[in-house]
Scaffold this motif. Structure first.
Motif, PDB file in Angstrom:
ATOM      1  N   GLY A 100       8.546  10.626   7.112  1.00 62.38           N
ATOM      2  CA  GLY A 100       9.213  10.852   8.374  1.00 62.38           C
ATOM      3  C   GLY A 100      10.509  11.610   8.194  1.00 62.38           C
ATOM      4  O   GLY A 100      10.933  11.912   7.066  1.00 62.38           O
ATOM      5  N   PRO A 101      11.197  11.934   9.300  1.00 66.63           N
ATOM      6  CA  PRO A 101      12.442  12.705   9.222  1.00 66.63           C
ATOM      7  C   PRO A 101      13.512  12.036   8.372  1.00 66.63           C
ATOM      8  O   PRO A 101      14.342  12.713   7.767  1.00 66.63           O
ATOM      9  CB  PRO A 101      12.885  12.809  10.683  1.00 66.63           C
ATOM     10  CG  PRO A 101      11.676  12.506  11.497  1.00 66.63           C
ATOM     11  CD  PRO A 101      10.812  11.610  10.685  1.00 66.63           C
ATOM     12  N   ASP A 102      13.477  10.700   8.300  1.00 62.50           N
ATOM     13  CA  ASP A 102      14.480   9.964   7.529  1.00 62.50           C
ATOM     14  C   ASP A 102      14.060   9.726   6.082  1.00 62.50           C
ATOM     15  O   ASP A 102      14.744   9.021   5.340  1.00 62.50           O
ATOM     16  CB  ASP A 102      14.781   8.615   8.198  1.00 62.50           C
ATOM     17  CG  ASP A 102      13.539   7.753   8.378  1.00 62.50           C
ATOM     18  OD1 ASP A 102      12.437   8.186   7.956  1.00 62.50           O
ATOM     19  OD2 ASP A 102      13.654   6.644   8.943  1.00 62.50           O
ATOM     20  N   VAL A 230       8.175   2.940   5.188  1.00 63.00           N
ATOM     21  CA  VAL A 230       8.924   2.197   4.177  1.00 63.00           C
ATOM     22  C   VAL A 230       9.810   3.131   3.366  1.00 63.00           C
ATOM     23  O   VAL A 230       9.528   4.314   3.202  1.00 63.00           O
ATOM     24  CB  VAL A 230       7.978   1.448   3.209  1.00 63.00           C
ATOM     25  CG1 VAL A 230       7.170   0.387   3.939  1.00 63.00           C
ATOM     26  CG2 VAL A 230       7.058   2.407   2.459  1.00 63.00           C
ATOM     27  N   THR A 231      10.890   2.547   2.839  1.00 61.98           N
ATOM     28  CA  THR A 231      11.682   3.194   1.798  1.00 61.98           C
ATOM     29  C   THR A 231      11.045   2.853   0.449  1.00 61.98           C
ATOM     30  O   THR A 231      10.162   1.982   0.365  1.00 61.98           O
ATOM     31  CB  THR A 231      13.116   2.679   1.814  1.00 61.98           C
ATOM     32  OG1 THR A 231      13.107   1.267   1.519  1.00 61.98           O
ATOM     33  CG2 THR A 231      13.773   2.897   3.176  1.00 61.98           C
ATOM     34  N   MET A 238       6.861  -4.654  -1.494  1.00 66.41           N
ATOM     35  CA  MET A 238       5.519  -4.918  -0.973  1.00 66.41           C
ATOM     36  C   MET A 238       4.478  -4.952  -2.089  1.00 66.41           C
ATOM     37  O   MET A 238       3.485  -5.690  -2.005  1.00 66.41           O
ATOM     38  CB  MET A 238       5.131  -3.850   0.052  1.00 66.41           C
ATOM     39  CG  MET A 238       5.867  -3.927   1.369  1.00 66.41           C
ATOM     40  SD  MET A 238       5.426  -2.539   2.472  1.00 66.41           S
ATOM     41  CE  MET A 238       3.697  -2.920   2.827  1.00 66.41           C
ATOM     42  N   MET A 239       4.692  -4.147  -3.140  1.00 71.42           N
ATOM     43  CA  MET A 239       3.725  -4.074  -4.220  1.00 71.42           C
ATOM     44  C   MET A 239       3.944  -5.131  -5.291  1.00 71.42           C
ATOM     45  O   MET A 239       3.141  -5.240  -6.234  1.00 71.42           O
ATOM     46  CB  MET A 239       3.747  -2.671  -4.852  1.00 71.42           C
ATOM     47  CG  MET A 239       3.320  -1.581  -3.897  1.00 71.42           C
ATOM     48  SD  MET A 239       3.091   0.048  -4.693  1.00 71.42           S
ATOM     49  CE  MET A 239       1.541  -0.245  -5.563  1.00 71.42           C
ATOM     50  N   ASP A 240       5.000  -5.917  -5.163  1.00 68.35           N
ATOM     51  CA  ASP A 240       5.215  -7.017  -6.098  1.00 68.35           C
ATOM     52  C   ASP A 240       4.041  -7.983  -6.008  1.00 68.35           C
ATOM     53  O   ASP A 240       3.584  -8.300  -4.902  1.00 68.35           O
ATOM     54  CB  ASP A 240       6.512  -7.753  -5.751  1.00 68.35           C
ATOM     55  CG  ASP A 240       6.851  -8.815  -6.759  1.00 68.35           C
ATOM     56  OD1 ASP A 240       6.281  -9.930  -6.658  1.00 68.35           O
ATOM     57  OD2 ASP A 240       7.665  -8.549  -7.657  1.00 68.35           O
ATOM     58  N   PHE A 258       3.608   8.570 -10.475  1.00 70.56           N
ATOM     59  CA  PHE A 258       4.087   9.845  -9.958  1.00 70.56           C
ATOM     60  C   PHE A 258       5.067   9.726  -8.790  1.00 70.56           C
ATOM     61  O   PHE A 258       6.033  10.486  -8.710  1.00 70.56           O
ATOM     62  CB  PHE A 258       2.896  10.706  -9.499  1.00 70.56           C
ATOM     63  CG  PHE A 258       1.879  10.967 -10.555  1.00 70.56           C
ATOM     64  CD1 PHE A 258       2.098  11.936 -11.522  1.00 70.56           C
ATOM     65  CD2 PHE A 258       0.692  10.252 -10.589  1.00 70.56           C
ATOM     66  CE1 PHE A 258       1.153  12.197 -12.510  1.00 70.56           C
ATOM     67  CE2 PHE A 258      -0.262  10.497 -11.570  1.00 70.56           C
ATOM     68  CZ  PHE A 258      -0.034  11.471 -12.537  1.00 70.56           C
ATOM     69  N   LEU A 259       4.811   8.850  -7.860  1.00 65.26           N
ATOM     70  CA  LEU A 259       5.523   8.846  -6.591  1.00 65.26           C
ATOM     71  C   LEU A 259       7.035   8.697  -6.712  1.00 65.26           C
ATOM     72  O   LEU A 259       7.768   9.397  -6.008  1.00 65.26           O
ATOM     73  CB  LEU A 259       4.944   7.760  -5.677  1.00 65.26           C
ATOM     74  CG  LEU A 259       5.549   7.655  -4.277  1.00 65.26           C
ATOM     75  CD1 LEU A 259       5.409   8.972  -3.511  1.00 65.26           C
ATOM     76  CD2 LEU A 259       4.882   6.516  -3.485  1.00 65.26           C
TER      77      LEU A 259
END
Length: 286
Positions: A100-102, A230-231, A238-240, A258-259
């Motif tokens: 998103g824009p943010d 999400v940031t 969330m992935m914990d 990569f991300l």
């Protein structure tokens, strides 16, 4: 000589198509064959079930160098643990990461009704370029090498609208940056057990995009159960393992390997070739 039947004409057309693809390593498909009849050249998902898509959609079957060798429907491509086909059929896919824009990343939770990997969280949109579409979704080797991939981009626009209700004009094909490819193989063991009849075996094209304005979201309930921006720290929480959330195998690979580097340098990832690695097919098969 009598007129050929529709099925015979279709088989002859496929033979000619595959011969041309092997000689030139280029495929520009505008029609495909299914059950003895010529399929429509325009994809339409209205009123179709998950089972309909499994039978109708013709994926692009490739070898390990991402060269087109044929087509097969989604049902055939995703069937694991079958005689002569323990890991499905290797085919092309794409994964969209839409920011998103943010700078927050849009995630989706796949619908519980999905045949493969239901209810898992994943990136914005994941699907397949298909044979027989207009605009064509089959990219030639030179279109991969130069990063243009108009076929994969067209497929991404199509599926963003189908799955999330995002109008094509809000994320046009020109907004995507093609970074690299991932070859992975994963059975859907969490859903079906270790002898799962379903899975993914794909060469996945990774596309990034960012919008200047918030997009319109109208998720398709047959495809998506939830969406969330999400940031990076929120995604990591969330992935914990303690979160209790399930994630698609392709997203777990991309999110860990990569991300973070792409996200930390998002303007360069989106507007330059700094993070592009189109000649490499990253293989994570273990």
């Amino acid at each position: 000589m009598g007129a050929l039947s529709p099925a015979a004409r279709c088989r002859r057309g496929i033979s000619r198509f595959l011969a041309a693809a092997r000689q030139a390593e280029v495929a520009v498909a505008t029609t495909t064959c299914a059950r003895g009849q010529m399929a429509s050249s325009t994809w339409a998902g209205t009123g179709m079930s998950q089972d309909d898509f499994m039978q109708k959609d013709e994926c692009l079957v490739v070898d390990e160098q991402d060269r087109l060798v044929g087509t097969a429907n989604k049902y055939d491509c995703h069937r694991f643990n079958q005689p002569g086909q323990p890991a499905g059929r290797l085919h092309r896919a794409f994964s969209v990461f839409l920011f998103g824009p943010d700078g927050r990343l849009l995630l989706q939770q796949r619908a519980a009704s999905k045949v493969t990997f239901p209810s898992v969280w994943t990136n914005t949109c994941c699907s397949h370029p298909l044979a027989g579409q207009q605009p064509p979704e089959v990219d030639a080797p030179e279109q991969v090498a130069d990063g243009s991939v108009p076929g994969v981009r067209a497929a991404a626009v199509r599926k963003l609208e189908h799955e999330l209700g995002i109008p094509a004009g809000q994320v046009p094909a020109s907004s995507f940056r093609f970074l690299t490819r991932l070859h992975y193989c994963a059975a859907d063991a969490d859903t079906h057990g270790p002898a799962s009849p379903w899975g993914e075996h794909e060469i996945d094209y990774i596309l990034l995009a960012q919008t200047e304005e918030p997009v319109t979201l109208a998720p398709n309930a047959d495809e998506v159960d939830a969406v969330r921006y999400v940031t990076l720290p929120e995604l990591q929480a969330m992935m914990d393992p303690g979160s209790g959330l399930s994630w698609s195998p392709w997203f777990r690979i991309l999110a860990t390997r990569f991300l973070p580097a792409w996200w930390a340098d998002l303007p360069a990832a989106l507007h330059s070739d700094k993070h592009a690695d189109r000649a490499t097919i990253h293989r994570v098969l273990g």
